[in-house]
Design an enzyme around this catalytic site. Structure first.
Site, PDB file in Angstrom:
ATOM      1  N   HIS A  40      26.510 -49.366   4.633  1.00 59.76           N
ATOM      2  CA  HIS A  40      27.547 -49.048   5.631  1.00 59.76           C
ATOM      3  C   HIS A  40      27.597 -47.547   5.920  1.00 59.76           C
ATOM      4  O   HIS A  40      27.808 -46.757   5.000  1.00 59.76           O
ATOM      5  CB  HIS A  40      28.904 -49.537   5.109  1.00 59.76           C
ATOM      6  CG  HIS A  40      30.037 -49.220   6.025  1.00 59.76           C
ATOM      7  ND1 HIS A  40      31.219 -48.657   5.590  1.00 59.76           N
ATOM      8  CD2 HIS A  40      30.172 -49.392   7.364  1.00 59.76           C
ATOM      9  CE1 HIS A  40      32.026 -48.491   6.615  1.00 59.76           C
ATOM     10  NE2 HIS A  40      31.422 -48.934   7.702  1.00 59.76           N
ATOM     11  N   HIS A  65      33.782 -48.672  15.607  1.00 56.92           N
ATOM     12  CA  HIS A  65      33.362 -50.071  15.531  1.00 56.92           C
ATOM     13  C   HIS A  65      33.451 -50.815  16.852  1.00 56.92           C
ATOM     14  O   HIS A  65      32.939 -51.923  16.961  1.00 56.92           O
ATOM     15  CB  HIS A  65      34.182 -50.810  14.471  1.00 56.92           C
ATOM     16  CG  HIS A  65      34.013 -50.218  13.107  1.00 56.92           C
ATOM     17  ND1 HIS A  65      34.898 -49.331  12.577  1.00 56.92           N
ATOM     18  CD2 HIS A  65      33.025 -50.352  12.198  1.00 56.92           C
ATOM     19  CE1 HIS A  65      34.484 -48.951  11.385  1.00 56.92           C
ATOM     20  NE2 HIS A  65      33.348 -49.543  11.119  1.00 56.92           N
ATOM     21  N   ARG A 139      58.522 -54.313   2.560  1.00 54.62           N
ATOM     22  CA  ARG A 139      59.495 -54.228   1.492  1.00 54.62           C
ATOM     23  C   ARG A 139      60.461 -55.405   1.663  1.00 54.62           C
ATOM     24  O   ARG A 139      61.354 -55.377   2.522  1.00 54.62           O
ATOM     25  CB  ARG A 139      60.233 -52.878   1.562  1.00 54.62           C
ATOM     26  CG  ARG A 139      60.870 -52.369   0.259  1.00 54.62           C
ATOM     27  CD  ARG A 139      61.944 -53.268  -0.260  1.00 54.62           C
ATOM     28  NE  ARG A 139      62.452 -52.855  -1.556  1.00 54.62           N
ATOM     29  CZ  ARG A 139      62.500 -53.683  -2.598  1.00 54.62           C
ATOM     30  NH1 ARG A 139      62.009 -54.898  -2.528  1.00 54.62           N
ATOM     31  NH2 ARG A 139      63.056 -53.272  -3.733  1.00 54.62           N
ATOM     32  N   CYS A 186      60.831 -46.293   3.020  1.00 55.93           N
ATOM     33  CA  CYS A 186      61.707 -46.854   1.987  1.00 55.93           C
ATOM     34  C   CYS A 186      62.242 -45.714   1.127  1.00 55.93           C
ATOM     35  O   CYS A 186      61.535 -44.741   0.864  1.00 55.93           O
ATOM     36  CB  CYS A 186      60.927 -47.842   1.131  1.00 55.93           C
ATOM     37  SG  CYS A 186      61.978 -48.651  -0.092  1.00 55.93           S
ATOM     38  N   TYR A 323      70.461 -48.117  -3.323  1.00 51.40           N
ATOM     39  CA  TYR A 323      70.191 -47.153  -2.259  1.00 51.40           C
ATOM     40  C   TYR A 323      71.249 -46.052  -2.185  1.00 51.40           C
ATOM     41  O   TYR A 323      71.800 -45.756  -1.142  1.00 51.40           O
ATOM     42  CB  TYR A 323      70.033 -47.875  -0.907  1.00 51.40           C
ATOM     43  CG  TYR A 323      68.814 -48.758  -0.909  1.00 51.40           C
ATOM     44  CD1 TYR A 323      67.544 -48.188  -0.996  1.00 51.40           C
ATOM     45  CD2 TYR A 323      68.916 -50.135  -0.888  1.00 51.40           C
ATOM     46  CE1 TYR A 323      66.413 -48.994  -1.046  1.00 51.40           C
ATOM     47  CE2 TYR A 323      67.787 -50.949  -0.937  1.00 51.40           C
ATOM     48  CZ  TYR A 323      66.543 -50.364  -1.020  1.00 51.40           C
ATOM     49  OH  TYR A 323      65.436 -51.142  -1.068  1.00 51.40           O
TER      50      TYR A 323
END
Ligand code: HEM
Ligand code: MTE
Ligand code: MO
Length: 467
Positions: A40, A65, A139, A186, A323
């Site tokens: 490759h 590609h 998540r 997140c 959180y």
């Protein structure tokens, strides 16, 4: 009769190394590219990132590609086709609440399978401004709900006990479609580094709990005004969201944002039904999710079922008892979640995506790449990079256009090229500065917290330069 054997995605997914053979899919065709891996032009390591799954999201990152000769070359390796219908096992039949989760790309770095939490390979994160949907970090706190788009209704509680019930076609046709390019991060992004100071509770995210998409949907503002709310409301109000995913006790995932952000035309809060021009994938909230730009990912509630305005924040566990940030002196015996505000806007963040820790890079010119982002729509105005652990600095080149002031919702990708000498040991460091001149702290110890959130210290990557 089919000329090629049929395989399921799961069968293809078992071929991820030269020992087990390296299989990939493109469209509905299956290829065994084991013999091509070492040939490759982009390197064996790159093909292996896609092993066991679809090439498309990776090829979206590398446009080389999209030339006919690449597909011709691939055709030589065809060994089969994907089975036309892959019946997903019914959750009820197996007793596994996660059995109905959607298929995922095996190239994702999985932090937990059930519920599914995964990040894109770090070295691909900053290869393109928009993260392909299949590689966008996921998540999930709970199983992915199976939603029938035909019977889906979004309930919006209006003032005075009136409520709207919106079907998908109504949401699409009654409100103008608004598009916003926004990064979601997140609160636990880069937690793995913080836990090296002292253990924390939470998924060990590396630097990939962050991704960027172009979201399309109705403005939350338009829907709230249509439901009868005014632009201004006296006193403290919150807009609360509930998801269709629920815990064993039946409590839905939920979160809230301040009313002012929800109705502000400048805050660009969306009820999104499109992600990068496609309908929302199941993992990212099909058919409708909230997108709150500039704010911690936890408030962008997926699989949205209900919106309500309340004098109190969402009663959800994830708003009240998770959180939130705490001092390094707070531990699990002393933590009192009522004492800290819920995280909303996030602090300034940056990370190095290339090279990766422990890499041996060639001598000559080194290219360091990464991302930088800040919460609240604050633009990143500068990224500093050091190759000697922070003793001396250079300024990275920021890619992309200048965002509108105060609405810099998306990350910037940056790059620095510098000469490096054979045999050198480098400690590469990056730190970003946002439009308010907020900076990142130099280390994690002083911002350590028991949950491992808000982990935004300088990112450090050690590499050696080959002789
Ligand atoms: C370059 C084929 C998978 C990354 C190329 C080229 C070919 C090729 C023919 C040279 C194109 C040209 O310059 O004309 C393939 C095939 C693949 C595959 C058949 C799968 C079976 C991947 C994957 C990635 C990747 C999964 C990334 C994760 C790259 C890169 C280059 C490249 C970065 C450019 C190398 C350079 O700078 O010259 N590939 N590729 N490839 N490929 Fe792939
Ligand atoms: N919404 C629902 N209904 N359930 C969830 O588990 N996770 C939240 C948020 N919205 C979650 C949710 C968290 S913590 C984050 S970081 C983002 O979704 C992640 O969005 P993504 O999976 O599309 O990247
Ligand atoms: Mo999150």
């Amino acid at each position: 009769a089919p000329r090629y054997p049929r395989y399921t995605r799961e069968e293809v997914g078992r071929h991820r190394s030269p020992q087990d053979r390296v299989w990939v899919t493109h469209g509905t065709d299956v290829f065994d590219v084991t013999d091509f891996v070492e040939l490759h032009p982009g390197g064996a390591d790159k093909i292996l990132l896609a092993a066991g799954g679809a090439l498309e999201p990776f090829w979206a990152l590398y446009a080389v590609h999209s030339q006919p000769h690449v597909l011709e070359l691939l055709r030589e390796y065809k060994v089969g086709e994907l089975s036309p219908e892959e019946a997903p096992p019914a959750a009820a039949a197996t007793g596994d609440p996660f059995a109905g989760d959607p298929p995922r790309h095996p190239g994702l770095r999985v932090n937990s399978q059930k519920p599914f939490n995964a990040e894109p390979p770090a070295e691909l994160l900053a290869e393109r401004f928009l993260t392909p949907n299949e590689l966008f970090f996921t998540r999930n706190h709970l199983p992915v709900p199976a939603v029938d788009p035909g019977s889906y209704r979004l309930r919006v509680e209006g003032p005075g006990g009136r409520a709207l019930s919106l079907s998908l076609p109504e949401l699409r046709s009654r409100f103008p479609k608004h598009e916003v390019t926004a990064t979601l991060q997140c609160a636990g992004n880069r937690r793995a580094e913080m836990s090296q100071v002292r253990p924390v509770k939470g998924l060990p995210w590396d630097i990939g709990a962050i991704s960027t998409a172009r979201w399309g949907g109705a403005r939350l503002r338009d829907v709230l005004l249509h439901a009868g709310f005014e632009e201004q409301r006296e006193g403290e109000w919150h807009v609360c969201f509930e998801g269709l995913d629920a815990d064993a006790g039946g409590a839905p995932y939920g979160a809230s944002i301040p009313y002012g952000r929800a109705v502000s035309p400048a805050a660009d809060v969306l009820l999104a039904y499109e992600m990068n021009g496609e309908e929302l994938p199941r993992d990212h909230g099909f058919p409708v999710r909230v997108v709150v730009p500039g704010v911690v990912g936890a408030r962008s509630v997926k699989w949205l079922r209900r919106v309500a305005v309340s004098p109190a924040e969402s009663p959800s566990h994830w708003q009240q008892n998770d959180y939130k940030g705490f001092s390094p002196c707070v531990d699990w015996d002393t933590v009192d979640y009522k004492t800290a505000p819920a995280i909303q806007e996030l602090p300034v963040q940056s990370a190095i995506t290339h090279p990766r820790p422990g890499a041996a890079v060639p001598a000559g010119e080194l290219t360091v790449k990464g991302y930088a982002w800040s919460g609240g729509g604050r633009p990143v105005v500068r990224v500093d990079v050091s190759l000697d652990g922070g003793r001396t600095w250079r300024v990275a080149r920021l890619a992309g256009e200048r965002p509108p002031p105060e609405r810099a919702w998306a990350w910037v990708l940056w790059e620095l090229r510098a000469p490096v000498a054979a045999g050198a040991e480098l400690e590469i460091v990056c730190k970003a500065v946002d439009g308010s001149y907020n900076v990142q702290p130099d280390s994690h110890a002083p911002i350590w917290n028991l949950r491992g959130v808000l982990s935004n210290a300088w990112h450090r990557v050690r590499v050696s330069v080959r002789d």
